[in-house]
Design an enzyme around this catalytic site. Structure first.
Site, PDB file in Angstrom:
ATOM      1  CB  THR A 225      49.756  54.757  80.798  1.00 49.35           C
ATOM      2  OG1 THR A 225      50.504  53.562  80.619  1.00 49.35           O
ATOM      3  CG2 THR A 225      49.338  55.305  79.442  1.00 49.35           C
TER       4      THR A 225
ATOM      5  N   GLY B  40      53.424  50.424  88.098  1.00 49.79           N
ATOM      6  CA  GLY B  40      52.737  49.571  87.135  1.00 49.79           C
ATOM      7  C   GLY B  40      52.671  50.225  85.764  1.00 49.79           C
ATOM      8  CB  CYS B  41      52.322  48.771  82.393  1.00 49.07           C
ATOM      9  SG  CYS B  41      51.115  47.475  82.731  1.00 49.07           S
ATOM     10  CE1 TYR B  42      45.705  49.191  81.027  1.00 48.89           C
ATOM     11  CE2 TYR B  42      45.923  47.462  82.672  1.00 48.89           C
ATOM     12  CZ  TYR B  42      45.483  47.885  81.432  1.00 48.89           C
ATOM     13  OH  TYR B  42      44.812  47.013  80.615  1.00 48.89           O
TER      14      TYR B  42
END
Lengths: 352, 352, 352, 352
Positions: free
Chosen positions: B160, B155-157
Site C-alpha cells: 500500500t 506485505g499488505c501494508y
C-alpha cells in the site's frame, strides 16, 4: 434539595438532541421543559427515538411561536444547524435575556468575524452575541464559563485535538508549525440527515478520508492552537470515516522542541489533567481506544515516541456525541448553573 | 491450449490460503494439486471454509510426509507463518529444485540478514535462499520476477505504501526524511488465529492504533524506501485497526522537494502507472476508498495538497488479501510461469 | 468465437444495476452497450460507483430520447422501480420487439392482474406483457425461459424461499398450510435511496423485524407455492434487517406430511438440485451461512429436524444482489440468448 | 443514608462481569469489595477492561484462598462457567451462610435434577442448593426472590421469551404446543473466550443459525412454559447470530386459542406489565428493535396479527448483557437486599 433547572433542548430530533435527552432525563437537577424539532413538531419524542417510549417527555414543538419570556427557561441547549442558530439565539436572548445558552453549533466558536465569514461563506448575523460567547472547552476555560450567559460548545474533532495539544503548546513543548492530525470519526458525527453517502450499505465494510484540507473544524483548531502557542498555527488535519457509530480517535504527529522528550509530553498532560474528572492520561506508551469511552463523557490520551528522532505520537479519543458534544454541553451547563460539574455525567463507558 | 500448471498451496486453512484457493480455482491455467494445513490435515477444504463445498478440491494434507519430487509441482504458494517458512522452503527447494515458489510470509523480504535478525529475533535459517529471493512488488521489479525461482511477496501494508512512494522517491520529488504514514487495516490482516483481541465483540464499534513505532513491516519499508531514495530512509508508520474485514488505507504526509507541487506528485504517479492493469491513479484531489477495491487486485491512489505549504497528502488503498497478499502472489506466479499477468485476477471490486 | 450480445442496463446507478455491470463487464459474451440512470444522466459510471473507474464503460444516459430500434440491443436488463417499469418496457418492446428483456422489478412477476392490483394499489398498465412474461426462477422454469422474450426475475426473498419449498410442495412432503418463514436480509435489499431509517448509524449494532404481515413479496410466494402445491397456500412471512450489506437467510418451519421425515426433505432437495450449478444442498443437519455465498450466484440449503414431532427446519441462503437479483438475471439472459448458463457467473464467494 | 452493601463479583473478567462492574460502580448502595478472575488474578481490572482505568477498583484475585467468612460479603454475583459454579457456591455458602448469591450461570435454573443431568451430561454436585434456589425472573417471581438466599438469574434468551409467553400461557390465550421461537442474538452472548468462530472476520458481514434443536436454553424454556401452562410444553427454538455486540430479538409465532385475537394478547401483556419499570409493551402492531434497549435494563414487546388465521406474531427484545444478565442480576440483588428495585439500573438506552 436543589431546585431543578428548567431546560430547553432545541433540535431534539437529531443525534446530539437525543443524547441531551438521554443524559438530561437522568440529570438530578434538570427538568426537561421544552423539546423542539421543527419538522417533527407535534410528534412524541418516542416517535422519532423509540428508546424514550417508556419515559414521560414533553411533545416536540416548533420553535416558531414559542414565547421565550413566559417559558422562563433557566438554560437552553441549542442543537440546530449553523446559520439558523445565530438567528434563533439572537431572538431568544433578546426576549429572555436571563436564559443561559449552551450552543452546540459552530456559530459562536470563532472569535473573529472575518474567519467566520471565510469559512462559512456569509457575514455573521449576531455579532454582539459572537463577541459575548465563551468558548466552552471546560478544562481550559472553566473560569470564564462559570460566569457566561452564552457558551459555544466546541466541535467533536476539535475537543479531541485541543485537549492534548493546548497544554503542550502553552508549555512550548512542541513545534507549533509541524502538527499533523490524522483524525477518524464514527458515523454519528455526520448527523441524522438522509444522504446517500451515509447509508449503511455505502459505509459498512469500508474506510475513507474526506474533506482533505478543507474541513471547517480547521478554523476552530487554528484559533485555539494560535492562542495557546502565542503565534499563528496552521495544523494539517485529515478527517476519516470509520464504520462505527460513535467515537473519534486522533493520531497526532508532533515534533519536539529542543531538549524535550516524548515522556515530557506525557508528564505535562498528566499534570494538566491530574484532577480532571473527564480526562484520563494513560501510562507512557499505552494508547487509548474509542470503545473504552463509548457512551461516557471521558476523554483518554496516550503518548509514545516516534521512530523519527525528536518526534512523538499522541493518540486522543472520546465519544463524539458525549464529550465531543452533548456531554460536554451538560458539563458547561453544570458550571453555568452552579451544579456539581459531574452531575448527570457519571455513566461509565459501555464496552463491549 | 496452454497446459495447466500444477499448483501447491501451503497453509490453505488461513485467510490468504483461502483467497489463493478462491482465485486459483477460477484461474484458467492453474490446477490446484496440493493443499496443506497441518492442524486440519485430513479434513476437506469445505470443512474449514464452507464456501468451497460446491467445488472439487483435494483434501487438506500435512506438509510432513509430502514427497516434493514426485509431486512435481510447477509452483508453490507458501502461506505459512514466518520462521516455519524458511525451514519448509529450504527442504522443498533442496528436494525439488525446479519448483517455483511465491512466499507470502516475511521470511524472504529483507535482503539484509542483520536486519532480519534484528526484527525477528533470531538468525535466518536459509541464508542462500534469502539472497536468491526476489522482492515481488510486481510494478517495480517485474523484470527480476520473471526469471526468479523464489519470490518474496510483499506485505499488505508495505505494498500500500510502496506503490505511491517508490516512484516519488526515485524521482526525488519528496523529502525522504519526512514521511509520515498513518495506516488503517481491516481485521483479516490479523489472520485467523483465535485471539481475544480479535473477537467480534472486542473489535466491532471501535477503533484503535497498535504496534506504534514497532510494527515489523517497518523493516520492509525502510529497505525499499532507502533503495528508491538512494539514502537511508526511516519513515514514521502507525498502523490502526478498522472494524471491517478487508481493506487497507494509508494516509501519507510528505514534504515536497523544492519546486515540486502536489500536482507534480500526481503526474509522476499517473505516468508511472499509466499502463499498469492493477494500479489506478485518481484525478488530482480525489481520494480513494477501500470499499471500491474490495475483493479485487486493484490498488488506487489519490494525491491532494496539504494546508501546510510545501506539503502534500497521498491516500493509497488496496484489499489486503488480494493485491496485498494472494492476488499479488498470483500476479507474481503468472509472470514466473509465463502466463498473462492478469490471468485469474480480473474480478471487479465487490461494492456494496 | 461467439458474437457478443449487445446489452442494455436500465437503472445502472442502483445496487442491482451496479451488480449487473460488475458481472456483465467480465461476461465473455456481453458487450455493455447502454447504461441508463435518469437522475445521473451525463455522468460517468465511475462517478456514481468509483470501483468502475479503471474500466471503459459507456456514459450514463437518460431513457427518454433513446431510440430502441436503432440501438438494436439483443437484451435489456431492467432495474427500474416497479410501476415505471411497465411503462418503459411497453414502449421498448413496442418499438424494438426483437429485443429480449430480463426485468428485475416486481411488475411482471404476478400472473393475476387482480393480485397485482391488490398488492400494488393500481391496475397494471401493460397487461399483454404481463401475460406474456415468464417467471424467471431458473431451476424451476428453465424450459419456459429459454424461449421467452420477457422474463420476470424473481425477488430476492422469494428466490430464497422458493428454491427449497417448491420441490417439497410438488412432492407433497410438507403441509402447505403450515409454513412459517422467518427471513433476514442484509441492507442492500433496501436499495440505494437515501432514507433516514437506512443510515449507517440507524442500522449498525441493531436488529429488527419490519413489514410484518404486509411485505409485497408475499404475493409472489403465494402464487408460486399455490402452483406447486396445487391448492391455495398462504405462508407466514416475517422479514428482518441484519446489519450487513449482502445476504438473505430464511429459517423455514414446516410440518411434515404423514410418513415423511426431515431426512426425506433433504433427499428430495438433494435430488432436485443434484445437477444444478448454483444450488447446493448441505449434508443433513448442517446449516448454511450467508457469508459463504457472498458475491456469488450460489444458493445453499440445509435441513434439520425440529424438536416438535413431525416438523422440520429448513435454512436457505443466497446473496440478495447476485442469485437474488443480478446474478439470476444473467443466468436467465444466458438461457434466453443461448449462452452457457454459467457464463459470467463463476466467481466464488468472497469470504472472509 | 442506607449503609452500603459489600458486594463480590466472581468472574469479573468476562463480559457479564464487566457489566456488573459498570453498573455496580454507580450503584448508590453497592461497595464493590471483591473482584475475582482466576486466570487474570493479580491484574488491575483496567488491564482487562481499560474503560475502568479512571476508577478505583480492587485488584482481581483468585477465588482459591479467599476466606468467605472474614470477607463478610452481603451479596455475591457469580458469573462463572456452569459446572464450576456449583462447586464454588457450595463452598461459599457452607462457609458464609449469611451471604446472599445471585448466580448468572445455568447451574441453579433447573428445578429437576434429572433435567439438569440430561442437558449438562453429569449429575448436579450441589443438590440441596439446587432445591433451595429461586428462579430469578423478577416480574414473575418477585415475591419468592425477596426472601431468597440463592437466586438463579435466568438466561438471556429465556428472559426474552418468557416475559411475553408466561402471561399468555397462564391466561390460556395461546396453544401451548404450537410455539415457534426464532431468536437472534448479538455476539456478546457467546462470551469472551477466544474461539475461531467468534473472530471479527468470521462474524462480520454474515448471518447464521446455530445449535438447531439442541441449545441448552431449551430446558429452561420447557420448565417455565410448562409451569405457566400447567402442562408439558416443548417449544421450537432456533437461535441465530447477528453481527452486532448487544441485543436479542425473538420473533415468536403462536396459535391463538379459540375466541382469542392478537389484540387480546397485547392487552394481556399490557396489563401484566403495566406497572413494571423494566418491561414496555408497544402499541398494537408496533414492533421493537434491539437498538432501542441497548445498554439499558429495559425489555420491549410488540404484538401483531399473523396472515394465517388464528395466529399471532410477538417480537420481544432486550440487551442480553443487561436485562438478559447483569442488569436483571442487580434487579434481583436489589430485591434481596431491600433496596429500591431500580437502584443502579436507571440508565437509558444508548442509541445511536
Amino acid at each position: 434539595m436543589v431546585k431543578k433547572a428548567r431546560i430547553g433542548i432545541l433540535g431534539a430530533s437529531g443525534y446530539t438532541g437525543a443524547e441531551l435527552v438521554r443524559l438530561g432525563l437522568r440529570h438530578p437537577h434538570f427538568e426537561l421543559a421544552v423539546l423542539t424539532a421543527d419538522r417533527k413538531a407535534g410528534q412524541a419524542m418516542a416517535d422519532v427515538f423509540p428508546q424514550f417510549a417508556p419515559f414521560d417527555l414533553p411533545k416536540l414543538v416548533a420553535i416558531e411561536g414559542l414565547d421565550w419570556r413566559s417559558l422562563a427557561l433557566d438554560l437552553v441547549f441549542c442543537a440546530l444547524p449553523h446559520g439558523t442558530t445565530q438567528l434563533v439565539l439572537k431572538e431568544l436572548l433578546d426576549t429572555a435575556p436571563a436564559t443561559r445558552v449552551v450552543d452546540l453549533s459552530a456559530d459562536f466558536r470563532l472569535d473573529d468575524p472575518a474567519a467566520y465569514e471565510t469559512w462559512y461563506g456569509h457575514p455573521h448575523q449576531a455579532l454582539s452575541l459572537q463577541s459575548e460567547a465563551v468558548y466552552g472547552l471546560v478544562e481550559i476555560y472553566r473560569k470564564e464559563i462559570k460566569g457566561a450567559r452564552l457558551v459555544a460548545n466546541p466541535g467533536c474533532y476539535t475537543t479531541t485535538c485541543e485537549l492534548p495539544l493546548i497544554p503542550l503548546l502553552k508549555r512550548k513543548a512542541i513545534e507549533p508549525d509541524e502538527i499533523i492530525i490524522d483524525a477518524k470519526s464514527g458515523m454519528t458525527g455526520a448527523g441524522r440527515s438522509a444522504k446517500e453517502a451515509m447509508l449503511f450499505s455505502e459505509v459498512s465494510e469500508g474506510f475513507n478520508a474526506y474533506g482533505i484540507a478543507r474541513h471547517r473544524h480547521m478554523a476552530e483548531l487554528d484559533q485555539e492552537f494560535s492562542k495557546a502557542a502565542g503565534q499563528d498555527v496552521i495544523a494539517t488535519f485529515t478527517p476519516h470515516l470509520v464504520p462505527m457509530n460513535r467515537g473519534i480517535l486522533a493520531t497526532i504527529y508532533v515534533r519536539l522542541r529542543k531538549d524535550r522528550t516524548a515522556r515530557d509530553l506525557r508528564s505535562i498532560l498528566a499534570e494538566a489533567y491530574d484532577r480532571e474528572p473527564f480526562v484520563h492520561v494513560l501510562p507512557y506508551g499505552d494508547m487509548p481506544q474509542t470503545r473504552h469511552v463509548r457512551g461516557s463523557n471521558m476523554a483518554m490520551i496516550g503518548v509514545a515516541e516516534d521512530r523519527r528522532e525528536g518526534a512523538a505520537i499522541i493518540v486522543s479519543v472520546l465519544d463524539n456525541l458525549v464529550k465531543g458534544a452533548s456531554g460536554q454541553a451538560i458539563q458547561n451547563a453544570n458550571l453555568m448553573l452552579g451544579f456539581p460539574e459531574t452531575a448527570g455525567l457519571e455513566q461509565i463507558a459501555l464496552f463491549p
